[in-house]
Design a protein around this motif. Structure first.
Motif, PDB file in Angstrom:
ATOM      1  N   ALA A 191       0.854  -1.167   0.118  1.00  0.00           N
ATOM      2  CA  ALA A 191      -0.109   0.034   0.000  1.00  0.00           C
ATOM      3  C   ALA A 191       0.914   1.236   0.076  1.00  0.00           C
ATOM      4  O   ALA A 191       0.557   2.231  -0.610  1.00  0.00           O
ATOM      5  N   GLY A 209       2.123   1.668  -3.519  1.00  0.00           N
ATOM      6  CA  GLY A 209       1.154   1.177  -4.774  1.00  0.00           C
ATOM      7  C   GLY A 209       0.890   2.293  -5.415  1.00  0.00           C
ATOM      8  O   GLY A 209       0.637   1.944  -6.716  1.00  0.00           O
ATOM      9  N   ASP A 210       1.040   3.768  -5.281  1.00  0.00           N
ATOM     10  CA  ASP A 210       0.673   4.709  -6.144  1.00  0.00           C
ATOM     11  C   ASP A 210       1.929   5.072  -6.810  1.00  0.00           C
ATOM     12  O   ASP A 210       1.810   6.026  -7.807  1.00  0.00           O
ATOM     13  N   ALA A 211       3.068   4.381  -6.699  1.00  0.00           N
ATOM     14  CA  ALA A 211       4.179   4.837  -7.481  1.00  0.00           C
ATOM     15  C   ALA A 211       4.520   3.505  -8.410  1.00  0.00           C
ATOM     16  O   ALA A 211       3.511   2.862  -8.731  1.00  0.00           O
ATOM     17  N   ASP A 212       5.677   3.427  -8.847  1.00  0.00           N
ATOM     18  CA  ASP A 212       6.042   2.506  -9.914  1.00  0.00           C
ATOM     19  C   ASP A 212       7.362   1.935  -9.318  1.00  0.00           C
ATOM     20  O   ASP A 212       8.320   2.086  -9.877  1.00  0.00           O
ATOM     21  N   PRO A 230       7.646   5.913   2.832  1.00  0.00           N
ATOM     22  CA  PRO A 230       7.096   7.287   2.184  1.00  0.00           C
ATOM     23  C   PRO A 230       8.153   8.449   1.695  1.00  0.00           C
ATOM     24  O   PRO A 230       7.948   9.173   0.814  1.00  0.00           O
ATOM     25  N   ASP A 237      10.292   4.924  -7.027  1.00  0.00           N
ATOM     26  CA  ASP A 237      10.537   4.249  -8.040  1.00  0.00           C
ATOM     27  C   ASP A 237      12.138   3.578  -8.053  1.00  0.00           C
ATOM     28  O   ASP A 237      12.486   3.007  -8.760  1.00  0.00           O
TER      29      ASP A 237
END
Length: 230
Positions: free
Chosen positions: A33, A36-39, A132, A137
């Motif tokens: 999580a 998850g919003d990154a690569d 965070p 990436d």
């Protein structure tokens, strides 16, 4: 490595230390999580060839840095990254469960260096605090439980032996091991047990690779394999 190959080993580790699989899975899912919003990176995104130094954080590392200098690539476990960097040796990947030097992991991620950030049952607070702050990436999220994309499981238990399994998965031709000390008298009883597992896992890995790791010379005859793997 497929998880069904790793799972009997993992179950033996859980049994030996009394860890809970569900706790590892919760940590894995929390790490997923967080990135998850990154690569984030996967194992296939980190390619290695030639000789790879698996730098352990043992007390001998500073005396064995020439081994790392001669290698084609360097994977550093935990605080071994600091020792290498302070000596002017580039680190190509850091493997960490974030228990000691998260600032180093952050700085490496900011430089585009892969950081294999590991989730296990009792480090969720560290994951939430530090991951965070990384350049996501450059993060390769890992678990010792079943993989769940984007979290990978290349194999391994401690930062050091996990670095070796990761190098194997990334295509390393030969592994060398500066900074390893299986018999460090300064470590706690629990850490000594973890080093015993690291020794077992490296023995298994060298057999899988058809290679002889010099760090195991003189030790192989007394290494047991409690999970019964061939």
């Amino acid at each position: 490595m497929l998880f069904d190959e790793w799972e009997p080993v993992y179950e033996a580790i859980l049994d030996d230390f009394g860890y809970e699989r569900a706790a590892d899975e919760r940590a894995r899912d929390r790490l997923a999580a967080l990135v998850g919003d990154a690569d984030p990176l996967g194992v296939d995104d980190v390619r290695l060839s030639g000789s790879v130094a698996i730098c352990g954080a043992g007390p001998t590392l500073s005396d064995e840095l020439d081994v790392a200098r001669r290698a084609d690539s360097v994977i550093a476990a935990s605080t071994a990254a600091d020792v290498c960097l302070d000596a002017g040796i580039g680190v190509d990947c850091m493997v960490t469960d974030l228990d000691k030097n998260p600032d180093t992991a952050r700085a490496l991620s900011e430089s585009g260096i892969p950081v294999a950030a590991h989730a296990h049952g009792d480090n969720v607070p560290e994951l939430e605090r530090y991951v965070p702050t990384f350049v996501l990436d450059s993060v390769l999220p890992t678990t010792q439980a079943a993989p769940a994309p984007p979290v990978s499981n290349p194999g391994g238990f401690t930062d050091g032996d996990r670095a070796a399994f990761l190098a194997d998965a990334c295509g390393a031709d030969r592994l060398v091991f500066p900074g390893w000390s299986f018999d460090d008298p300064s470590v706690s009883a629990e850490k000594a047990r973890k080093l015993r597992w690291a020794e077992r896992l490296l023995h298994w890995l060298e057999e899988r690779r058809g290679e002889r790791f010099d760090v195991l010379d003189g030790r192989r005859d007394r290494i047991d394999r409690p999970w019964g793997a061939e």
